[in-house]
Design an enzyme around this catalytic site. Structure first.
Site, PDB file in Angstrom:
ATOM      1  N   ARG A 192       0.825  -1.197   0.000  1.00 15.58           N
ATOM      2  CA  ARG A 192       0.000   0.000   0.000  1.00 15.58           C
ATOM      3  C   ARG A 192       0.873   1.267   0.000  1.00 15.58           C
ATOM      4  NH1 ARG A 192      -5.069   2.309  -0.766  1.00 15.58           N
ATOM      5  NH2 ARG A 192      -5.347   4.039   0.666  1.00 15.58           N
ATOM      6  N   ASP A 235      -2.033  -5.007   2.181  1.00 19.66           N
ATOM      7  CA  ASP A 235      -2.903  -5.906   2.914  1.00 19.66           C
ATOM      8  C   ASP A 235      -4.304  -5.855   2.334  1.00 19.66           C
ATOM      9  OD1 ASP A 235      -1.304  -7.076   4.752  1.00 19.66           O
ATOM     10  OD2 ASP A 235      -1.614  -5.533   6.271  1.00 19.66           O
TER      11      ASP A 235
HETATM   12  C1  UD1 Z   1      -2.095   3.529   7.020  1.00 22.66           C
HETATM   13  C2  UD1 Z   1      -1.265   2.337   7.497  1.00 22.66           C
HETATM   14  C3  UD1 Z   1      -2.140   1.187   7.984  1.00 22.66           C
HETATM   15  C4  UD1 Z   1      -3.144   1.701   9.008  1.00 22.66           C
HETATM   16  C5  UD1 Z   1      -3.904   2.912   8.476  1.00 22.66           C
HETATM   17  C6  UD1 Z   1      -4.840   3.537   9.496  1.00 22.66           C
HETATM   18  C7  UD1 Z   1       0.713   2.466   6.124  1.00 22.66           C
HETATM   19  C8  UD1 Z   1       1.530   1.846   5.042  1.00 22.66           C
HETATM   20  N1  UD1 Z   1      -0.454   1.872   6.407  1.00 22.66           N
HETATM   21  O1  UD1 Z   1      -2.812   3.075   5.877  1.00 22.66           O
HETATM   22  O2  UD1 Z   1      -1.297   0.207   8.540  1.00 22.66           O
HETATM   23  O3  UD1 Z   1      -4.051   0.664   9.288  1.00 22.66           O
HETATM   24  O4  UD1 Z   1      -2.977   3.928   8.074  1.00 22.66           O
HETATM   25  O5  UD1 Z   1      -4.158   3.861  10.675  1.00 22.66           O
HETATM   26  O6  UD1 Z   1       1.106   3.435   6.738  1.00 22.66           O
HETATM   27  N2  UD1 Z   1      -9.543   6.198   2.527  1.00 22.66           N
HETATM   28  C9  UD1 Z   1     -10.380   6.620   1.521  1.00 22.66           C
HETATM   29  N3  UD1 Z   1      -9.881   7.417   0.537  1.00 22.66           N
HETATM   30  C10 UD1 Z   1      -8.584   7.809   0.516  1.00 22.66           C
HETATM   31  C11 UD1 Z   1      -7.729   7.381   1.550  1.00 22.66           C
HETATM   32  C12 UD1 Z   1      -8.245   6.568   2.547  1.00 22.66           C
HETATM   33  O7  UD1 Z   1     -11.567   6.286   1.503  1.00 22.66           O
HETATM   34  O8  UD1 Z   1      -8.187   8.550  -0.417  1.00 22.66           O
HETATM   35  C13 UD1 Z   1     -10.079   5.304   3.587  1.00 22.66           C
HETATM   36  C14 UD1 Z   1      -9.415   3.939   3.516  1.00 22.66           C
HETATM   37  O9  UD1 Z   1     -10.041   3.108   2.580  1.00 22.66           O
HETATM   38  C15 UD1 Z   1      -9.580   3.457   4.927  1.00 22.66           C
HETATM   39  C16 UD1 Z   1      -9.416   4.725   5.763  1.00 22.66           C
HETATM   40  O10 UD1 Z   1      -9.712   5.797   4.868  1.00 22.66           O
HETATM   41  O11 UD1 Z   1     -10.860   2.946   5.156  1.00 22.66           O
HETATM   42  C17 UD1 Z   1      -8.028   4.866   6.358  1.00 22.66           C
HETATM   43  O12 UD1 Z   1      -7.088   5.067   5.352  1.00 22.66           O
HETATM   44  P1  UD1 Z   1      -5.683   5.793   5.589  1.00 22.66           P
HETATM   45  O13 UD1 Z   1      -5.699   6.566   6.866  1.00 22.66           O
HETATM   46  O14 UD1 Z   1      -5.364   6.539   4.339  1.00 22.66           O
HETATM   47  O15 UD1 Z   1      -4.725   4.568   5.762  1.00 22.66           O
HETATM   48  P2  UD1 Z   1      -3.502   4.130   4.896  1.00 22.66           P
HETATM   49  O16 UD1 Z   1      -2.593   5.284   4.670  1.00 22.66           O
HETATM   50  O17 UD1 Z   1      -3.967   3.357   3.726  1.00 22.66           O
END
Ligand code: UD1
Length: 424
Positions: free
Chosen positions: A99, A123
């Site tokens: 990711r 994941d």
């Molecule tokens: C990061 C972490 C992951 C952790 C998560 C939340 C890394 C590599 N991974 O993932 O281990 O579980 O933070 O603490 O650092 N979302 C949207 N649109 C977007 C971006 C996110 O809908 O443009 C949603 C995602 O689908 C998810 C939620 O927001 O449901 C959290 O996403 P985000 O905070 O962006 O997590 P990651 O950066 O992917």
């Protein structure tokens, strides 16, 4: 035996005790590595965990134009060399594996004016869109199109903008932050994610020459600087709060007493407070913390939330702790609906858990019993190892490659604490 067929075998061996060193954070180092795309020269990262995702991110960066190597004198030091000849293309074979590969988007776009990026993998726990990344960069002047499975982004020079997130996305905050470093004018990120790994990235960028205000808060203000004004630096990766919690959970389920060297209690305030409610005694130390666990913990209810709330990554560990605590715990997942799959594996070990959508009800049992289980992702895999420590008999965990993506020698560290555990 191929790596995919490897197993971790754990047997119940009583309370863990001793000291364990907490490695650097996966969710920071991968982002710091991506940020080296911003500047030519040699960046040195220290306290780098020995995990598979570092090598995967290293391969991705090598394909783009930044080579990497571990320091032969110190495996926890990684040297990244940006040769200046950057090809802003992130190919499918590398991007689909983690990711965090999405984190090359901001640096490449702001540095090269264009990026061609396969959609990111990682994941597999539910849908993880990148609409907030895209909308934020569009507000800064970027345009996007999809071409044969690739996202093509363009922007001659990004400009500052005020971006208000509906939700404090970790990845979107990081991409906007890195893109804003060279944008013309000031970018304000409102409702920014506040995780310690974001502050680590901010501090790294500032040391390189970026101009960022509000570090650690939910409003980040980035004043753009000229493209040639950054320089490479030496930086120590922040310790991993999730790996730290894994060793706390291991001490907890065995009724043990463990000292975590390098843990940062100030980055784990909420989970530590809740662990205390479960009956653990947690004492901050000059260079870490110590944990003492009672013979049986008490259940709590908890919900996952963005930082400083309980991170979703802690959840499989806490559910494992609840599975043998006294009482009933209700768990609410607010981030990823699909993130209860490991529950089926805990049931094989004799846990009493029912799930319904975003919720799980965990009725503590007195004793788990060993069984073969499969790690569905990184954190859930570690939680199954922890469960195996508490289970009577032998627990055999497959899907070990998931655990290796984020854990630096979990088997060695747990055996050092007295666990009966090995790989085969
Ligand atoms: C990061 C972490 C992951 C952790 C998560 C939340 C890394 C590599 N991974 O993932 O281990 O579980 O933070 O603490 O650092 N979302 C949207 N649109 C977007 C971006 C996110 O809908 O443009 C949603 C995602 O689908 C998810 C939620 O927001 O449901 C959290 O996403 P985000 O905070 O962006 O997590 P990651 O950066 O992917």
């Amino acid at each position: 035996m191929d790596a995919g067929a490897e197993q971790i075998v754990v047997r119940h061996a009583g309370p863990l005790s001793g000291e364990v060193n907490v490695p650097g954070a996966k969710n920071s180092v991968l982002k710091l590595m991506a940020a080296t795309l911003l500047t030519d020269g040699v960046t040195t990262l220290t306290n780098v965990p020995d995990i598979a995702d570092v090598a995967i991110m290293g391969d991705l960066l090598s394909a783009i134009g930044v080579t990497w190597a571990r320091d032969p004198a110190d495996a926890a030091t990684v040297i990244l060399t940006n040769h200046g000849a950057i090809t802003p293309v992130a190919p499918y074979e590398l991007v689909e594996r983690i990711r965090a590969s999405i984190n090359v988007l901001g640096p490449l776009l702001t540095r090269c004016g264009t990026v061609t990026l396969s959609m990111p993998g990682g994941d597999d726990f539910g849908s993880r869109p990148i609409d907030m990344h895209v909308a934020g960069l569009e507000a800064m002047g970027a345009t996007f199109e999809m071409r044969q499975g690739y996202l093509v982004a363009r922007a001659e020079r990004l400009h500052g903008a005020t971006i208000t997130f509906e939700f404090p996305s970790v990845g979107a905050t990081e991409n906007i932050l890195t893109a804003a470093v060279f944008a013309k004018g000031t970018t304000i990120i409102d409702n920014a994610a506040r995780e310690p790994e974001i502050s680590d990235l901010c501090n790294f960028l500032v040391a390189m020459g970026a101009d960022i205000e509000g570090i650690g808060s939910s409003t980040l203000m980035v004043h753009g600087v000229e493209r040639d004004s950054l320089r490479p630096v030496r930086h120590e990766v922040v310790p991993d709060r999730i790996q730290a919690a894994t060793y706390i959970a291991a001490a907890a389920v065995t009724g043990g007493e463990v000292t975590l060297i390098n843990a940062r209690p100030e980055h784990m305030e909420m989970p530590l407070r809740r662990f205390a409610e479960m009956g653990l005694t947690i004492t901050p130390q000059t260079n870490g913390l110590s944990v003492w666990a009672p013979p049986r913990m008490r259940s709590i209810d908890f919900a996952t939330l963005p930082y400083p709330g309980i991170a979703t990554d802690y959840k499989p560990l806490i559910v494992t702790m609840l599975s043998i605590a006294s009482g009933v715990g209700i768990v609410t997942e607010n981030l990823y609906p699909g993130r209860f799959r490991y529950v089926e594996e805990l049931l094989r070990l004799g846990a009493d858990i029912s799930t319904d959508g975003h919720h799980a009800v965990v009725r503590g049992v007195r004793q788990l019993s060993g069984a073969p289980v499969r790690a569905p992702d990184i954190r859930a895999g570690a939680a199954l190892v922890v469960a195996g420590l508490a289970a009577h008999g032998e627990t055999i965990i497959t899907g070990v490659s998931h655990i290796d993506r984020g854990y630096d020698d979990i088997v060695g560290r747990l055996s050092h604490l007295g666990a009966d555990i090995h790989r085969r």
